[in-house]
Design a protein around this motif. Structure first.
Motif, PDB file in Angstrom:
ATOM      1  N   UNK A 116       0.966  -1.181   0.046  1.00 26.07           N
ATOM      2  CA  UNK A 116       0.034   0.095   0.013  1.00 26.07           C
ATOM      3  C   UNK A 116       0.803   1.321   0.099  1.00 26.07           C
ATOM      4  N   UNK A 117       1.865   1.106   0.662  1.00 31.39           N
ATOM      5  CA  UNK A 117       2.939   2.269   0.767  1.00 31.39           C
ATOM      6  C   UNK A 117       3.449   2.867  -0.914  1.00 31.39           C
ATOM      7  N   UNK A 118       3.562   1.765  -1.400  1.00 32.41           N
ATOM      8  CA  UNK A 118       4.055   2.029  -3.163  1.00 32.41           C
ATOM      9  C   UNK A 118       2.752   2.337  -3.871  1.00 32.41           C
ATOM     10  N   UNK A 119       1.703   1.794  -3.454  1.00 31.95           N
ATOM     11  CA  UNK A 119       0.539   2.046  -4.234  1.00 31.95           C
ATOM     12  C   UNK A 119       0.204   3.574  -4.190  1.00 31.95           C
ATOM     13  N   UNK A 120       0.465   4.025  -2.843  1.00 30.60           N
ATOM     14  CA  UNK A 120       0.265   5.498  -2.672  1.00 30.60           C
ATOM     15  C   UNK A 120       1.088   6.256  -3.396  1.00 30.60           C
ATOM     16  N   UNK A 121       2.340   5.868  -3.789  1.00 30.11           N
ATOM     17  CA  UNK A 121       3.227   6.645  -4.522  1.00 30.11           C
ATOM     18  C   UNK A 121       2.738   6.764  -6.229  1.00 30.11           C
ATOM     19  N   UNK A 122       1.981   5.728  -6.650  1.00 27.20           N
ATOM     20  CA  UNK A 122       1.274   5.515  -7.825  1.00 27.20           C
ATOM     21  C   UNK A 122       0.154   6.428  -7.957  1.00 27.20           C
ATOM     22  N   UNK A 123      -0.551   6.364  -6.908  1.00 32.87           N
ATOM     23  CA  UNK A 123      -1.849   7.049  -6.662  1.00 32.87           C
ATOM     24  C   UNK A 123      -1.451   8.775  -6.843  1.00 32.87           C
ATOM     25  N   UNK A 124      -0.462   8.988  -6.035  1.00 31.16           N
ATOM     26  CA  UNK A 124       0.140  10.644  -6.172  1.00 31.16           C
ATOM     27  C   UNK A 124       0.461  10.873  -7.426  1.00 31.16           C
TER      28      UNK A 124
END
Length: 329
Positions: free
Chosen positions: A103-111
């Protein structure tokens, strides 16, 4: 397991500066713990048909300038994100690529997706993701399958997965019982090394070793990047979700892979024409669980990152990728 949550919209402007790694025609800007890279074509260009966001894999970062140029020639604006603790985003205190939850890297993709959409309002968003980045991007797209209360949609319009890490190569025991044991033991020993050793794949690609490509060996290491217990648990949790429950990605997905896998050893005579990192048959099986509209693209003679293959397979991959985009856009 809970899904990645949408990142809060930020009004802080991106501060672009020349990208020291790729030089002319590339800029970079910090995006929280990640780094956004953009391709800035020389001269006037027509309005792009879509905006592309590239997501790298493990023991990797964005270095494929030729990929950005190819998307530009095809009429698309190009961006890439170096995820937290990887490439341009790696800090001295960090273990490369180490996260305890995807979820940490998914947050980077999201941003990053939010940022490029704000830069190109109204354009379709194409996410092009490789290997572990492909797994994380697919999970993120699954989590973004619904519109938000304000009616906005935060997922991709098209998703391209380049040899995605959808399952763990190995025996059935390693992928089942081994995963259960890892789930129990990893929190107590998060930095325990699960696998280590040189990456013959990366060694073979590097121009200094007779390969075709230049890259910074601090960020894509021929010596390999050890896989640690908590990181592997994070990966297996998402892969297990795909295996048991499936994803429901609501947009068209293109899953591209080589036609063959082989050992990542110096004595493999087909190092230049096989995926020596993942099992291509696993990719084929697991990709059927991604969503309702999945197209599989098999490229004979390609390596793990299809965009780093020999001239023939690379040209075939990009040609069929752009044809698919034309059809779906």
């Amino acid at each position: 397991m809970s899904e990645p949550q949408p990142s809060a919209s930020s009004q802080v402007p991106l501060l672009w500066q020349p990208d020291a790694l790729l030089g002319e025609s590339f800029d970079q800007a910090k995006l929280g713990p990640a780094t956004l890279v953009r391709h800035v074509p020389a001269g006037a260009r027509p309005e792009p048909r879509a905006v592309v966001l590239h997501v790298h894999g493990y023991n990797d970062y964005f270095h494929q300038a030729h990929l950005a140029h190819a998307f530009d020639r095809a009429g698309h604006a190009f961006y890439a994100v170096d995820l937290r603790a990887a490439g341009r985003s790696l800090r001295e205190s960090q273990v490369p690529h180490f996260v305890g939850d995807l979820r940490e890297q998914a947050a980077d993709i999201d941003e990053a997706a939010r940022a490029v959409r704000e830069l190109h309002p109204g354009l379709p968003l194409v996410v092009h993701a490789h290997s572990t980045g492909g797994l994380t991007a697919a999970w993120w797209a699954h989590a973004r399958r619904n519109t938000l209360p304000d009616g906005s949609y935060r997922g991709p319009d098209l998703l391209v997965l380049n040899s995605p890490f959808l399952d763990l190569p190995g025996t059935l025991f390693e992928r089942t019982v081994g995963t259960v044991l890892l789930r129990i033991a990893a929190p107590a020993s998060p930095h325990r090394v699960i696998t280590s050793g040189p990456s013959v794949y990366a060694t073979h690609l590097l121009a200094a070793n007779g390969g075709r490509w230049e890259f910074d060996t601090r960020f894509k290491k021929p010596g390999g990047q050890p896989t640690l217990a908590l990181w592997m648990r994070a990966v297996r949790r998402v892969q297990w979700h795909l295996w048991v429950r499936g994803f429901r990605i609501p947009v068209p997905v293109l899953v591209a892979r080589s036609d063959a896998s082989g050992p990542d050893r110096h004595d493999n005579p087909r190092l230049d024409e096989q995926d020596t990192v993942l099992d291509v048959e696993q990719i084929a099986r697991r990709s059927r669980s991604l969503g309702a509209d999945v197209t599989q693209l098999v490229v004979p003679g390609a390596v793990h990152d299809l965009s780093l293959s020999a001239d023939g397979p690379r040209t075939e991959y990009l040609g069929k990728l752009f044809a698919w985009l034309e059809e779906r856009l």
